[in-house]
Structures are given as C-alpha cells and as structure tokens.
Design a protein around this motif. Structure first.
Motif, PDB file in Angstrom:
ATOM      1  N   VAL A  40       0.855  -1.173   0.000  1.00 24.87           N
ATOM      2  CA  VAL A  40       0.000   0.000   0.000  1.00 24.87           C
ATOM      3  C   VAL A  40       0.901   1.236   0.000  1.00 24.87           C
ATOM      4  O   VAL A  40       2.070   1.159   0.391  1.00 24.87           O
ATOM      5  CB  VAL A  40      -0.962   0.041   1.213  1.00 24.87           C
ATOM      6  CG1 VAL A  40      -1.940  -1.123   1.182  1.00 24.87           C
ATOM      7  CG2 VAL A  40      -0.221   0.067   2.515  1.00 24.87           C
ATOM      8  N   PRO A  41       0.380   2.378  -0.467  1.00 26.15           N
ATOM      9  CA  PRO A  41       1.216   3.582  -0.506  1.00 26.15           C
ATOM     10  C   PRO A  41       1.664   4.030   0.886  1.00 26.15           C
ATOM     11  O   PRO A  41       0.990   3.782   1.874  1.00 26.15           O
ATOM     12  CB  PRO A  41       0.303   4.641  -1.135  1.00 26.15           C
ATOM     13  CG  PRO A  41      -1.016   4.021  -1.349  1.00 26.15           C
ATOM     14  CD  PRO A  41      -0.978   2.600  -0.922  1.00 26.15           C
ATOM     15  N   HIS A  42       2.820   4.695   0.916  1.00 28.00           N
ATOM     16  CA  HIS A  42       3.321   5.222   2.187  1.00 28.00           C
ATOM     17  C   HIS A  42       2.469   6.355   2.719  1.00 28.00           C
ATOM     18  O   HIS A  42       2.381   6.565   3.915  1.00 28.00           O
ATOM     19  CB  HIS A  42       4.787   5.692   2.048  1.00 28.00           C
ATOM     20  CG  HIS A  42       5.742   4.533   2.140  1.00 28.00           C
ATOM     21  ND1 HIS A  42       6.220   4.072   3.328  1.00 28.00           N
ATOM     22  CD2 HIS A  42       6.272   3.746   1.181  1.00 28.00           C
ATOM     23  CE1 HIS A  42       7.013   3.044   3.120  1.00 28.00           C
ATOM     24  NE2 HIS A  42       7.069   2.826   1.827  1.00 28.00           N
ATOM     25  N   GLU A  43       1.835   7.085   1.845  1.00 27.43           N
ATOM     26  CA  GLU A  43       0.963   8.166   2.264  1.00 27.43           C
ATOM     27  C   GLU A  43      -0.470   7.718   2.109  1.00 27.43           C
ATOM     28  O   GLU A  43      -0.844   7.120   1.106  1.00 27.43           O
ATOM     29  CB  GLU A  43       1.213   9.408   1.421  1.00 27.43           C
ATOM     30  CG  GLU A  43       2.677   9.832   1.467  1.00 27.43           C
ATOM     31  CD  GLU A  43       2.821  11.314   1.639  1.00 27.43           C
ATOM     32  OE1 GLU A  43       1.819  12.014   1.800  1.00 27.43           O
ATOM     33  OE2 GLU A  43       3.969  11.752   1.617  1.00 27.43           O
ATOM     34  N   VAL A  44      -1.284   7.992   3.111  1.00 22.17           N
ATOM     35  CA  VAL A  44      -2.676   7.622   3.060  1.00 22.17           C
ATOM     36  C   VAL A  44      -3.379   8.478   2.003  1.00 22.17           C
ATOM     37  O   VAL A  44      -3.272   9.710   2.039  1.00 22.17           O
ATOM     38  CB  VAL A  44      -3.370   7.814   4.436  1.00 22.17           C
ATOM     39  CG1 VAL A  44      -4.837   7.482   4.365  1.00 22.17           C
ATOM     40  CG2 VAL A  44      -2.653   6.980   5.490  1.00 22.17           C
ATOM     41  N   PRO A  45      -4.061   7.845   1.035  1.00 19.83           N
ATOM     42  CA  PRO A  45      -4.732   8.636   0.002  1.00 19.83           C
ATOM     43  C   PRO A  45      -5.913   9.418   0.590  1.00 19.83           C
ATOM     44  O   PRO A  45      -6.503   9.016   1.589  1.00 19.83           O
ATOM     45  CB  PRO A  45      -5.231   7.578  -0.986  1.00 19.83           C
ATOM     46  CG  PRO A  45      -5.197   6.284  -0.266  1.00 19.83           C
ATOM     47  CD  PRO A  45      -4.220   6.412   0.859  1.00 19.83           C
ATOM     48  N   GLU A  46      -6.234  10.534  -0.031  1.00 22.04           N
ATOM     49  CA  GLU A  46      -7.378  11.322   0.423  1.00 22.04           C
ATOM     50  C   GLU A  46      -8.670  10.605   0.056  1.00 22.04           C
ATOM     51  O   GLU A  46      -8.735   9.950  -0.965  1.00 22.04           O
ATOM     52  CB  GLU A  46      -7.361  12.710  -0.232  1.00 22.04           C
ATOM     53  CG  GLU A  46      -6.238  13.589   0.272  1.00 22.04           C
ATOM     54  CD  GLU A  46      -6.340  14.993  -0.263  1.00 22.04           C
ATOM     55  OE1 GLU A  46      -7.472  15.483  -0.462  1.00 22.04           O
ATOM     56  OE2 GLU A  46      -5.283  15.589  -0.502  1.00 22.04           O
ATOM     57  N   PHE A  47      -9.659  10.764   0.927  1.00 24.65           N
ATOM     58  CA  PHE A  47     -10.966  10.139   0.668  1.00 24.65           C
ATOM     59  C   PHE A  47     -11.922  11.169   0.153  1.00 24.65           C
ATOM     60  O   PHE A  47     -11.863  12.304   0.435  1.00 24.65           O
ATOM     61  CB  PHE A  47     -11.524   9.520   1.959  1.00 24.65           C
ATOM     62  CG  PHE A  47     -10.776   8.289   2.345  1.00 24.65           C
ATOM     63  CD1 PHE A  47     -11.185   7.043   1.903  1.00 24.65           C
ATOM     64  CD2 PHE A  47      -9.658   8.354   3.163  1.00 24.65           C
ATOM     65  CE1 PHE A  47     -10.502   5.896   2.264  1.00 24.65           C
ATOM     66  CE2 PHE A  47      -8.970   7.219   3.545  1.00 24.65           C
ATOM     67  CZ  PHE A  47      -9.395   5.985   3.088  1.00 24.65           C
TER      68      PHE A  47
END
Length: 144
Positions: A137-144
């Motif tokens: 999974v990406p290191h940065e949490v994606p925006e919702f």
C-alpha cells in the motif's frame, strides 16, 4: 517474548492468573504451537476488531499461522489487568518470508477471561502499517 519485569507485580490473584494466561496466549505467536490454545482459549471465543465480529478458536489460530510471516517476536509495551480483563499494547516483529526483512505491527487488545480461559477479546492491529512496510500500500494515506 519481551515483557517488562514489573508486569505482574501488585496484581490481585485473579488479575495475576489472567495476566499469565494472556502472556501464554501471546507466546503462542512466537512458538506457533496453536494446540496450546485448547487450554487457554475458549472453543467459542468471541473476537472483535477491524469492524468484524467472529466466533471460534480458529480465528486466533489463523492469525498465528499467517502465511508469509514467520519468526514472530512479541514485545509487551504496556499491560493493565483488573478483574476479568487484561489489556495489552504490544509490538510484533515478524520475518517476511519472501524478502527476509523484519516488519513490525503494533497491536492493542483487551481480553476477557472466565474460569481460566480467554472467552472474548477486542482489539486493533496496525495492518496498514505492516502492509506499507511490505510495499503493498502507498506510504501516504490517500485522500478520501
């Protein structure tokens, strides 16, 4: 398993016994001897976490035997016991079998015991953090 030396001091007898059972439970993650659960986990244990509510000893056994992760080491970061409950914050370090790298996952769980066995527990694990370390999974949490 790494546990602070003072984990069990100053507990009443019931809380002390319950703590020993929970520590045995956590040791199984290191030994992978899930047969020991027959002595310390109720067959119909209720497990709550990550938005799910399931029942049965096979669920914690399945967590111990997660494919692709081995050589678990458990470090107890904090532990609180009172009456029929034991709450543990811990760090689990696994060997990722495919890459050979160590990965960690933090957990916080509360166990309820009755008659010397774990009958219910609630908790959360940092699965996102584990998957991030593995590159799934990406290191940065994606925006919702």
């Amino acid at each position: 398993m790494d546990a602070p030396a003072n984990v069990i001091r100053n507990l009443d007898e019931a809380a002390s016994q319950n703590t020993e059972i929970v520590l045995r439970y956590l040791r199984v993650f290191e030994t992978r001897q899930v047969g020991e659960f027959e002595q310390i986990v109720a067959e119909d244990v209720r497990v709550h976490g990550a938005g799910t509510h399931v029942q049965g000893r096979e669920y914690p056994a399945g967590s111990v035997l997660s494919p692709g992760l081995s050589d678990c080491r458990v470090r107890i970061d904090d532990l609180f016991a009172a009456d029929d409950r034991v709450t543990v914050a811990a760090t689990l370090t696994y060997r990722h079998d495919r890459s050979g790298r160590d990965v960690t996952m933090s957990v916080c769980k509360t166990y309820r015991l009755a008659k010397g066995v774990i009958v219910e527990f609630w908790g959360e694990t940092d699965l996102y953090g584990l998957l991030r370390q593995l590159g799934h999974v990406p290191h940065e949490v994606p925006e919702f």
